[in-house]
Design a protein around this motif. Structure first.
Motif, PDB file in Angstrom:
ATOM      1  N   TYR A 144       0.960  -1.211   0.150  1.00 35.32           N
ATOM      2  CA  TYR A 144       0.009   0.122   0.079  1.00 35.32           C
ATOM      3  C   TYR A 144       1.002   1.051  -0.009  1.00 35.32           C
ATOM      4  N   GLU A 145       0.525   2.375  -0.724  1.00 33.05           N
ATOM      5  CA  GLU A 145       1.246   3.245  -1.220  1.00 33.05           C
ATOM      6  C   GLU A 145       0.948   4.419  -0.087  1.00 33.05           C
ATOM      7  N   TYR A 146       0.127   4.314   0.984  1.00 33.18           N
ATOM      8  CA  TYR A 146      -0.050   5.261   1.934  1.00 33.18           C
ATOM      9  C   TYR A 146       0.961   5.811   2.737  1.00 33.18           C
ATOM     10  N   HIS A 147       0.782   6.850   3.179  1.00 38.68           N
ATOM     11  CA  HIS A 147       1.824   7.475   4.268  1.00 38.68           C
ATOM     12  C   HIS A 147       1.675   6.685   5.450  1.00 38.68           C
ATOM     13  N   PRO A 148       2.763   6.445   6.366  1.00 38.50           N
ATOM     14  CA  PRO A 148       2.553   5.663   7.363  1.00 38.50           C
ATOM     15  C   PRO A 148       1.578   5.831   8.253  1.00 38.50           C
ATOM     16  N   GLY A 149       0.959   5.371   9.055  1.00 35.38           N
ATOM     17  CA  GLY A 149      -0.355   5.304   9.975  1.00 35.38           C
ATOM     18  C   GLY A 149      -1.401   5.475   9.426  1.00 35.38           C
ATOM     19  N   THR A 150      -1.617   5.658   8.005  1.00 36.34           N
ATOM     20  CA  THR A 150      -2.922   5.747   7.352  1.00 36.34           C
ATOM     21  C   THR A 150      -3.760   4.589   7.412  1.00 36.34           C
ATOM     22  N   TYR A 210       7.523   7.496  -3.963  1.00 36.15           N
ATOM     23  CA  TYR A 210       7.327   8.388  -5.321  1.00 36.15           C
ATOM     24  C   TYR A 210       8.365   7.845  -6.116  1.00 36.15           C
ATOM     25  N   THR A 211       9.593   7.537  -5.432  1.00 33.82           N
ATOM     26  CA  THR A 211      10.677   7.189  -6.178  1.00 33.82           C
ATOM     27  C   THR A 211      10.934   5.715  -6.391  1.00 33.82           C
ATOM     28  N   LEU A 212      11.858   5.408  -7.009  1.00 34.92           N
ATOM     29  CA  LEU A 212      11.937   3.787  -7.157  1.00 34.92           C
ATOM     30  C   LEU A 212      12.512   3.338  -5.949  1.00 34.92           C
ATOM     31  N   GLY A 213      13.500   4.180  -5.386  1.00 34.42           N
ATOM     32  CA  GLY A 213      14.252   3.616  -4.073  1.00 34.42           C
ATOM     33  C   GLY A 213      12.853   3.570  -3.041  1.00 34.42           C
ATOM     34  N   ASP A 214      11.979   4.432  -3.113  1.00 34.06           N
ATOM     35  CA  ASP A 214      10.941   4.552  -1.944  1.00 34.06           C
ATOM     36  C   ASP A 214      10.116   3.162  -2.011  1.00 34.06           C
ATOM     37  N   TYR A 215       9.697   2.801  -3.160  1.00 33.85           N
ATOM     38  CA  TYR A 215       8.913   1.524  -3.541  1.00 33.85           C
ATOM     39  C   TYR A 215       9.973   0.274  -3.216  1.00 33.85           C
ATOM     40  N   ARG A 216      11.163   0.484  -3.533  1.00 33.76           N
ATOM     41  CA  ARG A 216      11.930  -0.754  -3.312  1.00 33.76           C
ATOM     42  C   ARG A 216      11.896  -1.188  -1.841  1.00 33.76           C
ATOM     43  N   CYS A 222       1.306 -13.772 -10.304  1.00 37.37           N
ATOM     44  CA  CYS A 222       1.417 -12.467  -9.739  1.00 37.37           C
ATOM     45  C   CYS A 222       0.776 -11.357 -10.704  1.00 37.37           C
ATOM     46  N   THR A 223      -0.216 -10.795 -10.134  1.00 40.00           N
ATOM     47  CA  THR A 223      -0.652  -9.478 -10.836  1.00 40.00           C
ATOM     48  C   THR A 223      -0.663  -8.439 -10.061  1.00 40.00           C
ATOM     49  N   TYR A 224      -0.797  -7.127 -10.468  1.00 41.25           N
ATOM     50  CA  TYR A 224      -0.776  -5.964  -9.767  1.00 41.25           C
ATOM     51  C   TYR A 224      -2.128  -5.251  -9.926  1.00 41.25           C
ATOM     52  N   ASP A 225      -2.647  -4.392  -8.583  1.00 39.33           N
ATOM     53  CA  ASP A 225      -3.959  -3.800  -9.050  1.00 39.33           C
ATOM     54  C   ASP A 225      -3.532  -2.124  -8.825  1.00 39.33           C
ATOM     55  N   ASP A 226      -4.129  -1.518  -7.818  1.00 35.91           N
ATOM     56  CA  ASP A 226      -3.943  -0.223  -7.769  1.00 35.91           C
ATOM     57  C   ASP A 226      -2.789   0.237  -6.841  1.00 35.91           C
ATOM     58  N   HIS A 227      -2.710  -0.208  -5.457  1.00 36.32           N
ATOM     59  CA  HIS A 227      -2.042   0.098  -4.531  1.00 36.32           C
ATOM     60  C   HIS A 227      -0.530   0.022  -4.964  1.00 36.32           C
ATOM     61  N   GLU A 228      -0.163  -0.678  -5.803  1.00 40.72           N
ATOM     62  CA  GLU A 228       1.393  -0.990  -6.169  1.00 40.72           C
ATOM     63  C   GLU A 228       1.792   0.326  -6.745  1.00 40.72           C
TER      64      GLU A 228
END
Length: 519
Positions: free
Chosen positions: A184-190, A211-217, A240-246
């Motif tokens: 989930y891409e949410y800000h921590p604590g959400t 937002y960046t590749l490093g963040d997602y990794r 494996c597939t992806y949906d939105d929160h990826e």
């Protein structure tokens, strides 16, 4: 034949649980990293009759930039055996882990026997990974008596423990279908419940919204460090597939929900989907393209019993109508140019259904197809989820036309996204053309309820809806020549570790007879 199944004691006891005490490797220092390199475990997937993909990622310090790895290519050895003790090794080789791909490794193993399990592991700098189990597809046209698989996804790290994944690891399965929302891409604590009210997180993400590749990794690494998830990835082959929160909540094509300039959003999507590729056991066919797109649609045949069509409902979709969200239909719902799959993928699915002579056809995808009226009170007009197929009348009609035209019948859809279970019949021109099993979340939404408040009205208003439940878990499908039975497997709480698993409800489709029956 029945597909070969290794003993659960071998997979869970000897292959998964023991290696989770991760050693501090000293010999790895020779390559410039000072800790055990296989902290993220192993995985397999995307099977063919003669092989599959095996995956790992070198990350001695997985929550640090570059995973604690030197910025240079590193050789990783691998081997595949017919037994868990590796007495009969049938394939081995060396693959380069590149820093451009976070030192992930995707080995496309081939030349194996069809319809049987194999065991695999990796070696680097004198260290061994834990052992995983993979499985080839049956030979083309083979007689197959039974296939069992679990549908999993929607795993918000902060919303609950991944106890359900430990139970998935202990099931006897031919494969796992991950329908998306691995992160989930949410800000921590959400963290919220089904009413969007805040609940206490059981743990927190590292860093801010990615937002960046490093963040997602880093976010993928933190998810994959969970040992219950790691066990499920090692114990079974995955599709494996992806949906939105990826990427970002409710994104489609080149648009996000915030109205960001598409040129800017595509930069984010490119980096997010590259991180997905780096952490999933998928083939090079899903390698990020020049425009940042990552494809994954797949077809897999389990002999004469089951053909699986694994769809992509995000990459080619037109923008949600009516401004998205849950609301009454507007003119956009019936827009002539609306797409969910895109024309090319629709054609691909139609061809696959037309040429599929298996007993059953599986449509594995991300968002619910049943056009559920979600009114809970006395609202004057039906309310629909615009991010589901309910918001796309044209694509849904074309899909149902394909289902109705399939001469063999016996079409079952398996879906995720909703954070609760549904057993649906899909009705077209007053006839049931398929049935749909919607799997609940692994953790998203918190503990939940036996039945979500307000769903009683949904049951009254929707003839397609046969049952719904609101606990966390997964949907386990058992497919035989006579019937397709879905066991909705549930844990009573994800706010505490170790809850037992139970079957909340069981629904089936009898071969040659349209419509769901309970039992």
């Amino acid at each position: 034949m029945t597909l070969l199944t290794p003993s659960r004691r071998a997979v869970i006891g000897g292959l998964v649980a023991a290696p989770f005490v991760l050693p501090a490797g000293l010999r790895a220092q020779t390559l410039g990293f000072v800790d055990y390199p296989f902290t993220l475990g192993v995985a397999s997937g995307d099977a063919l009759p003669d092989g599959f993909v095996i995956w790992t990622r070198l990350a001695p310090k997985p929550l640090e930039p570059q995973g604690g790895m030197p910025i240079r290519p590193v050789a990783v050895d691998w081997e595949v055996a017919e037994d868990d003790g590796f007495r009969t090794v049938v394939a081995r080789g060396s693959e380069t882990a590149h820093p451009e791909l976070a030192h992930s490794v995707h080995v496309e193993v081939s030349g194996l026997k069809p319809g049987r399990p194999y065991w695999y592991r990796f070696k680097c700098a004198g260290e061994k990974s834990l052992t995983g189990m993979a499985r080839t597809l049956p030979a083309i046209g083979a007689i197959v008596d039974k296939v069992r698989f679990a549908a999993v996804g929607c795993q918000h790290f902060e919303a609950g423990w991944y106890t359900a994944y430990r139970h998935v690891a202990e099931e006897e399965l031919d494969f796992v279908f991950h329908y998306g929302d691995y992160i989930y891409e949410y800000h921590p604590g959400t963290v919220t419940n089904e009413r969007h009210q805040p609940i206490d997180p059981v743990r927190l993400y590292v860093g801010g919204e990615p937002y960046t590749l490093g963040d997602y990794r880093i976010r993928y690494a933190q998810e994959t460090l969970d040992t219950d998830l790691m066990a499920a990835r090692a114990a079974h082959p995955w599709f494996c597939t992806y949906d939105d929160h990826e990427v970002d909540n409710n994104w489609v094509s080149d648009r996000d929900q915030d109205g960001t300039d598409p040129a800017l959003f595509l930069l984010r999507r490119r980096q997010a989907l590259q991180a997905w590729y780096e952490h999933m056991p998928v083939r090079r066919a899903s390698f990020p393209q020049a425009d940042g797109a990552v494809e994954f649609r797949r077809r897999a045949d389990y002999g004469d019993l089951l053909r699986g069509h694994f769809l992509n409902t995000r990459l080619y979709r037109t923008d949600q109508p009516c401004g998205d969200d849950y609301k009454p239909a507007c003119a956009g719902v019936s827009a002539a140019d609306a797409q969910i799959l895109g024309a090319q993928q629709e054609h691909w699915l139609g061809e696959g259904l037309a040429s599929g002579h298996q007993r059953w056809q599986l449509i594995a995808q991300q968002v619910m197809i049943c056009p559920l009226d979600r009114r809970e009170h006395d609202e004057p007009q039906p309310v629909y989820n615009m991010d589901s197929w309910a918001g796309y009348q044209g694509p849904r009609t074309r899909l149902f036309d394909q289902f109705a035209a399939h001469k063999g019948g016996n079409i079952v859809v398996v879906t995720g996204d909703e954070h609760q279970n549904f057993a649906n019949d899909l009705i077209h021109h007053d006839k049931v053309v398929a049935s749909e099993f919607v799997s609940t979340s692994i953790s998203s939404g918190g503990d939940g309820h036996e039945t979500r408040p307000g769903n009683e009205a949904w049951m009254r208003r929707n003839p397609c809806l046969k049952w719904t439940g609101d606990r966390r878990g997964y949907a386990l499908s058992e497919v035989t020549r006579e019937a397709w039975t879905c066991h909705f497997r549930a844990v009573d709480a994800v706010s505490v570790k170790g809850a037992p698993i139970r079957t909340a409800s069981r629904w089936a489709v009898q071969a040659g007879k349209a419509g769901l029956v309970q039992g």
